[in-house]
Design an enzyme around this catalytic site. Sequence first.
Site, mmCIF file in Angstrom:
data_model
loop_
_atom_site.group_PDB
_atom_site.id
_atom_site.type_symbol
_atom_site.label_atom_id
_atom_site.label_comp_id
_atom_site.label_asym_id
_atom_site.label_seq_id
_atom_site.Cartn_x
_atom_site.Cartn_y
_atom_site.Cartn_z
ATOM 1 N N LYS A 112 0.825 -1.210 0.000
ATOM 2 C CA LYS A 112 0.000 0.000 0.000
ATOM 3 C C LYS A 112 0.859 1.260 0.000
ATOM 4 C CE LYS A 112 -4.358 -1.643 1.825
ATOM 5 N NZ LYS A 112 -5.495 -1.430 2.700
ATOM 6 N N LYS A 194 -4.808 -9.694 -6.890
ATOM 7 C CA LYS A 194 -6.024 -9.622 -6.070
ATOM 8 C C LYS A 194 -6.953 -8.518 -6.580
ATOM 9 C CE LYS A 194 -6.116 -7.183 -2.071
ATOM 10 N NZ LYS A 194 -6.295 -6.765 -0.666
ATOM 11 N N LYS A 197 -9.650 -2.402 -4.562
ATOM 12 C CA LYS A 197 -10.197 -1.100 -4.951
ATOM 13 C C LYS A 197 -9.105 -0.124 -5.367
ATOM 14 C CE LYS A 197 -10.074 0.791 -0.342
ATOM 15 N NZ LYS A 197 -9.890 -0.393 0.510
HETATM 16 N N1 AQP Z 1 -9.807 -9.833 -3.785
HETATM 17 C C1 AQP Z 1 -10.241 -10.285 -2.634
HETATM 18 N N2 AQP Z 1 -10.576 -11.582 -2.501
HETATM 19 C C2 AQP Z 1 -11.029 -12.070 -1.303
HETATM 20 N N3 AQP Z 1 -11.178 -11.308 -0.209
HETATM 21 C C3 AQP Z 1 -10.860 -10.005 -0.289
HETATM 22 N N4 AQP Z 1 -10.899 -8.992 0.604
HETATM 23 C C4 AQP Z 1 -10.469 -7.859 -0.002
HETATM 24 N N5 AQP Z 1 -10.146 -8.106 -1.279
HETATM 25 C C5 AQP Z 1 -10.366 -9.431 -1.490
HETATM 26 C C6 AQP Z 1 -11.376 -9.118 1.976
HETATM 27 O O1 AQP Z 1 -12.363 -8.136 2.209
HETATM 28 C C7 AQP Z 1 -12.370 -7.825 3.602
HETATM 29 C C8 AQP Z 1 -12.469 -6.345 3.805
HETATM 30 O O2 AQP Z 1 -11.328 -5.733 3.319
HETATM 31 P P1 AQP Z 1 -10.830 -4.317 3.772
HETATM 32 O O3 AQP Z 1 -11.903 -3.513 4.331
HETATM 33 O O4 AQP Z 1 -9.569 -4.478 4.539
HETATM 34 O O5 AQP Z 1 -10.532 -3.755 2.409
HETATM 35 P P2 AQP Z 1 -9.214 -3.924 1.677
HETATM 36 O O6 AQP Z 1 -8.488 -5.185 1.964
HETATM 37 O O7 AQP Z 1 -8.531 -2.661 1.952
HETATM 38 O O8 AQP Z 1 -9.881 -4.013 0.268
HETATM 39 P P3 AQP Z 1 -9.052 -3.878 -0.978
HETATM 40 O O9 AQP Z 1 -9.935 -3.583 -2.120
HETATM 41 O O10 AQP Z 1 -8.181 -5.044 -1.063
HETATM 42 O O11 AQP Z 1 -8.290 -2.559 -0.640
HETATM 43 P P4 AQP Z 1 -6.814 -2.173 -0.907
HETATM 44 O O12 AQP Z 1 -6.756 -1.946 -2.373
HETATM 45 O O13 AQP Z 1 -6.665 -0.919 -0.117
HETATM 46 O O14 AQP Z 1 -5.972 -3.319 -0.452
HETATM 47 C C9 AQP Z 1 -11.105 -8.424 4.193
HETATM 48 O O15 AQP Z 1 -11.453 -9.561 4.947
HETATM 49 C C10 AQP Z 1 -10.297 -8.828 2.992
HETATM 50 O O16 AQP Z 1 -9.522 -9.982 3.252
#
Ligand code: AQP
Length: 329
Positions: A112, A194, A197
């Site tokens: 990140k 993965k 967002k």
């Molecule tokens: N691609 C994915 N496949 C399975 N599980 C996923 N999670 C996120 N992406 C995937 C799961 O969603 C839950 C909430 O996640 P978060 O609120 O921590 O959001 P995040 O991980 O920040 O979501 P992003 O889109 O992956 O954001 P960035 O781009 O910032 O890293 C968690 O349980 C996560 O495992």
Amino acid sequence: RPRVLSGIQPTAGSFHLGNYLGAVRQWVALQEDHDAFYCVVDLHAITVEQNPKELRQNTRVSAAQLLALGIDPDRATLFVQSHVPEHAQLGWVMQCLTGFGEASRMTQFKDKSARQEAAVGVGLFTYPILQAADILLYQAHYVPVGEDQRQHLELTRDLATRFNSRYGKTFRLPEAYIVKDTAKIYDLQEPTAKMSKSVPGGVVELLEDPKRSAKKIRSAVTDTGREIIFDVENKPGVSNLLTIFSALTGRSVESLVQDYDGKGYGDLKKDLGEVFTEWVTPVQDRVRMYLDDVASLDKILAAGAERARDVASGTLRRTYEKIGFVLPE
Ligand code: AQP
């Protein structure tokens, strides 16, 4: 009943299909026979810059999505993290227990911070430590998350073990609850990465126009060859679509493979677009319904926060006592 705890960030716009299939779907199933605590983690959201008005809106939209996806506030405790100040309080305790080198090994921070153009804040670095506090406050047995959170769960267990051995048994060691099939949903344009967002492109958002989602699905990157088979190594694109198809319909991957024998990638993608649209349309309707009545939504969250505080304040008090703080009368 075993306790579960999980959280999700109030993402701008909406959750994506990876969030739903990797995490929230399990939350809904687990609330049936677990004592479930689910929170919208707004304290985590400010580890990157936020617009105040948008953060407030995103928090409500996130809660509305969780309800629309099936979280039942009578069965699960649904709340907003900042409504329960014990998260920040235990977060500080956990920070004081974490080694700098240990925190530096977190791969999500490395990813990140490398992606971020703006200056990287210390909060982004200590994010997993606050997450450990979120979990330990509730003495959770299980934490339903996607595969990307496994390392943070290990840190949580390490911190609990360290605290327990230094001050006496206080925290339960939580286990990650990761459903293998949907633990990692991949980006539609880059099916070895993965779905996330922060890498827009092949992300299916739950609140976007379903026509747009169907189009993204139709233009998903598939693999060389023509055969529709499940083979993550050699056919990551098709395998990802099969995983999503199977999760949304409840049909096994094997039966899908049989059905699509002799058909082309185009057929699979077109059908999946339709399956997604059919699934997401009523979800979107319910989100709108919750957002049309913000007063009731806020009431649900206030009741959740009260229940959460009941548990969290007890854990924090015991923790403070063990540390040697003079407790207020
Ligand atoms: N691609 C994915 N496949 C399975 N599980 C996923 N999670 C996120 N992406 C995937 C799961 O969603 C839950 C909430 O996640 P978060 O609120 O921590 O959001 P995040 O991980 O920040 O979501 P992003 O889109 O992956 O954001 P960035 O781009 O910032 O890293 C968690 O349980 C996560 O495992």
